[in-house]
Design a protein around this motif. Structure first.
Motif, PDB file in Angstrom:
ATOM      1  N   SER A  68      21.573  40.000  85.872  1.00 20.66           N
ATOM      2  CA  SER A  68      22.175  41.287  86.225  1.00 20.66           C
ATOM      3  C   SER A  68      21.501  41.811  87.486  1.00 20.66           C
ATOM      4  CB  SER A  68      22.008  42.294  85.088  1.00 20.66           C
ATOM      5  OG  SER A  68      22.379  43.593  85.517  1.00 20.66           O
ATOM      6  N   SER A  69      22.288  42.032  88.529  1.00 18.80           N
ATOM      7  CA  SER A  69      21.723  42.568  89.770  1.00 18.80           C
ATOM      8  C   SER A  69      21.207  43.994  89.559  1.00 18.80           C
ATOM      9  CB  SER A  69      22.767  42.544  90.890  1.00 18.80           C
ATOM     10  OG  SER A  69      23.923  43.283  90.517  1.00 18.80           O
ATOM     11  N   ARG A  70      21.874  44.756  88.708  1.00 20.98           N
ATOM     12  CA  ARG A  70      21.407  46.119  88.419  1.00 20.98           C
ATOM     13  C   ARG A  70      20.055  46.085  87.729  1.00 20.98           C
ATOM     14  NH1 ARG A  70      26.739  49.594  86.421  1.00 20.98           N
ATOM     15  NH2 ARG A  70      27.936  49.333  88.351  1.00 20.98           N
ATOM     16  N   ALA A  71      19.915  45.182  86.750  1.00 22.17           N
ATOM     17  CA  ALA A  71      18.630  45.067  86.066  1.00 22.17           C
ATOM     18  C   ALA A  71      17.532  44.652  87.028  1.00 22.17           C
ATOM     19  CB  ALA A  71      18.744  44.055  84.919  1.00 22.17           C
ATOM     20  N   GLU A  72      17.883  43.810  87.980  1.00 24.66           N
ATOM     21  CA  GLU A  72      16.908  43.381  88.979  1.00 24.66           C
ATOM     22  C   GLU A  72      16.471  44.544  89.847  1.00 24.66           C
ATOM     23  OE1 GLU A  72      18.001  40.744  92.444  1.00 24.66           O
ATOM     24  OE2 GLU A  72      16.833  39.314  91.262  1.00 24.66           O
ATOM     25  N   VAL A  73      17.415  45.401  90.258  1.00 22.12           N
ATOM     26  CA  VAL A  73      17.077  46.576  91.059  1.00 22.12           C
ATOM     27  C   VAL A  73      16.200  47.532  90.262  1.00 22.12           C
ATOM     28  CG1 VAL A  73      18.011  48.633  92.177  1.00 22.12           C
ATOM     29  CG2 VAL A  73      19.104  46.424  92.540  1.00 22.12           C
ATOM     30  N   VAL A  74      16.555  47.753  88.998  1.00 27.32           N
ATOM     31  CA  VAL A  74      15.760  48.638  88.145  1.00 27.32           C
ATOM     32  C   VAL A  74      14.331  48.120  88.026  1.00 27.32           C
ATOM     33  CG1 VAL A  74      15.456  49.468  85.788  1.00 27.32           C
ATOM     34  CG2 VAL A  74      17.724  49.522  86.841  1.00 27.32           C
ATOM     35  N   ALA A  75      14.192  46.815  87.863  1.00 23.83           N
ATOM     36  CA  ALA A  75      12.857  46.223  87.753  1.00 23.83           C
ATOM     37  C   ALA A  75      12.071  46.386  89.051  1.00 23.83           C
ATOM     38  CB  ALA A  75      12.981  44.746  87.383  1.00 23.83           C
ATOM     39  N   GLU A  76      12.747  46.188  90.186  1.00 26.09           N
ATOM     40  CA  GLU A  76      12.069  46.335  91.474  1.00 26.09           C
ATOM     41  C   GLU A  76      11.637  47.784  91.702  1.00 26.09           C
ATOM     42  OE1 GLU A  76      14.807  44.869  94.334  1.00 26.09           O
ATOM     43  OE2 GLU A  76      14.414  42.748  93.914  1.00 26.09           O
ATOM     44  N   LEU A  77      12.496  48.738  91.312  1.00 24.40           N
ATOM     45  CA  LEU A  77      12.125  50.151  91.455  1.00 24.40           C
ATOM     46  C   LEU A  77      10.943  50.498  90.560  1.00 24.40           C
ATOM     47  CD1 LEU A  77      15.651  51.849  91.583  1.00 24.40           C
ATOM     48  CD2 LEU A  77      14.008  51.628  93.448  1.00 24.40           C
ATOM     49  N   ALA A  78      10.941  49.935  89.343  1.00 21.74           N
ATOM     50  CA  ALA A  78       9.827  50.187  88.427  1.00 21.74           C
ATOM     51  C   ALA A  78       8.522  49.648  89.012  1.00 21.74           C
ATOM     52  CB  ALA A  78      10.109  49.540  87.066  1.00 21.74           C
ATOM     53  N   GLU A  79       8.590  48.463  89.615  1.00 24.50           N
ATOM     54  CA  GLU A  79       7.401  47.889  90.247  1.00 24.50           C
ATOM     55  C   GLU A  79       6.920  48.761  91.410  1.00 24.50           C
ATOM     56  OE1 GLU A  79       8.212  43.917  91.435  1.00 24.50           O
ATOM     57  OE2 GLU A  79       8.556  43.172  89.401  1.00 24.50           O
ATOM     58  N   ALA A  80       7.886  49.269  92.190  1.00 23.25           N
ATOM     59  CA  ALA A  80       7.521  50.121  93.324  1.00 23.25           C
ATOM     60  C   ALA A  80       6.872  51.417  92.850  1.00 23.25           C
ATOM     61  CB  ALA A  80       8.760  50.433  94.164  1.00 23.25           C
ATOM     62  N   GLN A  81       7.406  51.983  91.765  1.00 27.99           N
ATOM     63  CA  GLN A  81       6.834  53.219  91.231  1.00 27.99           C
ATOM     64  C   GLN A  81       5.427  52.992  90.709  1.00 27.99           C
ATOM     65  OE1 GLN A  81       9.757  54.483  88.379  1.00 27.99           O
ATOM     66  NE2 GLN A  81      11.003  55.542  89.918  1.00 27.99           N
ATOM     67  N   ILE A  82       5.218  51.830  90.074  1.00 32.08           N
ATOM     68  CA  ILE A  82       3.878  51.511  89.588  1.00 32.08           C
ATOM     69  C   ILE A  82       2.916  51.372  90.765  1.00 32.08           C
ATOM     70  CG2 ILE A  82       2.495  49.732  88.446  1.00 32.08           C
ATOM     71  CD1 ILE A  82       4.912  49.185  86.640  1.00 32.08           C
ATOM     72  N   ALA A  83       3.397  50.698  91.826  1.00 34.10           N
ATOM     73  CA  ALA A  83       2.558  50.514  93.011  1.00 34.10           C
ATOM     74  C   ALA A  83       2.237  51.842  93.688  1.00 34.10           C
ATOM     75  CB  ALA A  83       3.259  49.581  93.993  1.00 34.10           C
ATOM     76  N   GLN A  84       3.206  52.771  93.663  1.00 31.59           N
ATOM     77  CA  GLN A  84       2.992  54.075  94.296  1.00 31.59           C
ATOM     78  C   GLN A  84       2.209  55.026  93.407  1.00 31.59           C
ATOM     79  OE1 GLN A  84       6.781  55.691  95.389  1.00 31.59           O
ATOM     80  NE2 GLN A  84       7.220  54.114  96.901  1.00 31.59           N
ATOM     81  N   GLY A  85       2.223  54.749  92.102  1.00 29.49           N
ATOM     82  CA  GLY A  85       1.627  55.692  91.155  1.00 29.49           C
ATOM     83  C   GLY A  85       0.205  56.069  91.499  1.00 29.49           C
ATOM     84  N   THR A  86      -0.618  55.087  91.821  1.00 33.20           N
ATOM     85  CA  THR A  86      -2.021  55.362  92.128  1.00 33.20           C
ATOM     86  C   THR A  86      -2.148  56.244  93.356  1.00 33.20           C
ATOM     87  OG1 THR A  86      -2.664  53.233  91.179  1.00 33.20           O
ATOM     88  CG2 THR A  86      -4.242  54.310  92.645  1.00 33.20           C
ATOM     89  N   LEU A  87      -1.361  55.927  94.395  1.00 33.68           N
ATOM     90  CA  LEU A  87      -1.436  56.714  95.628  1.00 33.68           C
ATOM     91  C   LEU A  87      -0.901  58.125  95.424  1.00 33.68           C
ATOM     92  CD1 LEU A  87      -0.404  54.018  98.252  1.00 33.68           C
ATOM     93  CD2 LEU A  87      -2.646  55.086  98.007  1.00 33.68           C
ATOM     94  N   LEU A  88       0.157  58.257  94.622  1.00 33.19           N
ATOM     95  CA  LEU A  88       0.697  59.590  94.354  1.00 33.19           C
ATOM     96  C   LEU A  88      -0.308  60.444  93.590  1.00 33.19           C
ATOM     97  CD1 LEU A  88       4.407  58.727  93.417  1.00 33.19           C
ATOM     98  CD2 LEU A  88       3.622  59.991  95.421  1.00 33.19           C
ATOM     99  N   GLU A  89      -0.991  59.824  92.629  1.00 37.33           N
ATOM    100  CA  GLU A  89      -2.021  60.557  91.889  1.00 37.33           C
ATOM    101  C   GLU A  89      -3.162  60.953  92.823  1.00 37.33           C
ATOM    102  OE1 GLU A  89      -3.192  58.057  88.693  1.00 37.33           O
ATOM    103  OE2 GLU A  89      -1.262  58.200  87.632  1.00 37.33           O
ATOM    104  N   LYS A  90      -3.464  60.066  93.757  1.00 37.04           N
ATOM    105  CA  LYS A  90      -4.529  60.369  94.713  1.00 37.04           C
ATOM    106  C   LYS A  90      -4.116  61.490  95.652  1.00 37.04           C
ATOM    107  CE  LYS A  90      -7.933  57.808  97.449  1.00 37.04           C
ATOM    108  NZ  LYS A  90      -8.264  56.495  98.053  1.00 37.04           N
ATOM    109  N   ILE A  91      -2.833  61.484  96.056  1.00 33.26           N
ATOM    110  CA  ILE A  91      -2.313  62.585  96.887  1.00 33.26           C
ATOM    111  C   ILE A  91      -2.476  63.912  96.156  1.00 33.26           C
ATOM    112  CG2 ILE A  91      -0.155  63.641  97.716  1.00 33.26           C
ATOM    113  CD1 ILE A  91      -0.941  61.666  99.677  1.00 33.26           C
TER     114      ILE A  91
END
Length: 287
Positions: A68-91
């Motif tokens: 599912s291309s939609r599931a793939e996009v959702v997974a990629e967004l989840a990965e991006a949010q996890i990657a940003q999470g630390t920096l957002l908390e630091k901000i």
């Protein structure tokens, strides 16, 4: 006996079609082309079996692989949010004036602030933040309410003359048309122009200075340097928000126009406001 027409030059039979005396040779397709066609047919059948392909009433055939291309996009967004999470908390945890000392955090804040600016601020301030008539240019060093990163944060968070926010920036210039004669307003306008340019009638400058000192200096400063505590603009440079001609300045003195800006903290949240403040501060005019 065959009744097909044979081309005399090539010796190849024609298709039997004729257009204005022109006939088409009935040459067979090249073998490589035919095998390529067969291969694509086989591949398409395999694709329909393996992947979602055939539309149904409310969905599509899922395919044996369950892709599912939609599931793939959702997974990629989840990965991006996890990657940003630390920096957002630091901000969120880092004081505004310390973000610039962390190169990675600064780069992240500028990127996020730039995106937020394009979505929420460019409609008034322009895509390059150069402003327009009645909307401040954020690239220069003229700041109505202060140009430090903390000042910019407060202005974005609480807005200007925004009644729904108790902490909004608020000041209004009185309409001097109710207090001064037309001649006095013209004299003040001549004096204000003289702070950065040459007025049409230099003789009006001195009387205008007296009226300015009595009525305007308390907010705009003795020499027109402006006072950010009141949101009073600097009058001694060539940067103007409501017009720079004597007629436009006189009109603003007579019956001033007051702009407004919404408070963004309720819509965007404190972290996004921090990123926006950092981005605007780095445009070139931040103090």
């Amino acid at each position: 006996m065959s009744d097909k027409h044979v081309d005399e030059v090539s010796g190849v039979a024609t298709t039997g079609h004729e257009w204005d005396g022109i006939r088409e040779l009935d040459n067979p397709m090249p073998r490589w082309w035919l095998w390529t066609l067969y291969a694509t047919i086989v591949w398409s059948i395999g694709y329909v079996i393996a992947y979602p392909a055939i539309p149904l009433i409310s969905s599509a055939t899922p395919g044996l692989l369950g892709y599912s291309s939609r599931a793939e996009v959702v997974a990629e967004l989840a990965e991006a949010q996890i990657a940003q999470g630390t920096l957002l908390e630091k901000i969120a945890a880092t004081p505004l004036d310390e973000i610039a000392s962390d190169p990675e955090l600064l780069q992240f804040a500028i990127a996020g602030g730039s995106s937020a600016f394009k979505v929420n601020c460019a409609q008034c301030h322009g895509s390059g933040a150069a402003g327009s008539a009645g909307y401040p240019n954020l690239n220069d060093d003229d700041w109505l309410w202060g140009g430090t990163v903390d000042d910019i944060y407060l202005t974005i968070a609480h807005g200007v003359r925004y009644g729904a926010d108790d902490d909004t920036r608020y000041s209004e210039m009185p309409a001097f048309g109710d207090m001064l004669e037309t001649s006095q307003i013209n004299e003040v306008a001549a004096y204000v122009v003289s702070l950065s340019d040459t007025p049409r009638e230099p003789a009006m400058v001195e009387p205008g200075k007296v009226i300015y000192t009595e009525n305007c200096a308390a907010c705009h400063g003795d020499n027109g340097e402006g006072i950010t505590d009141f949101g009073a603009p600097r009058l001694s440079d060539g940067i103007w928000l409501k017009g720079s001609t004597e007629a436009e300045i006189a009109a603003q003195i007579r019956n001033p126009k007051h702009g407004a800006m919404p408070a963004w903290v309720g819509r965007l949240g404190a972290r996004a406001i921090k990123q926006l403040a950092v981005y605007v501060h780095t445009l070139g005019g931040g103090q």
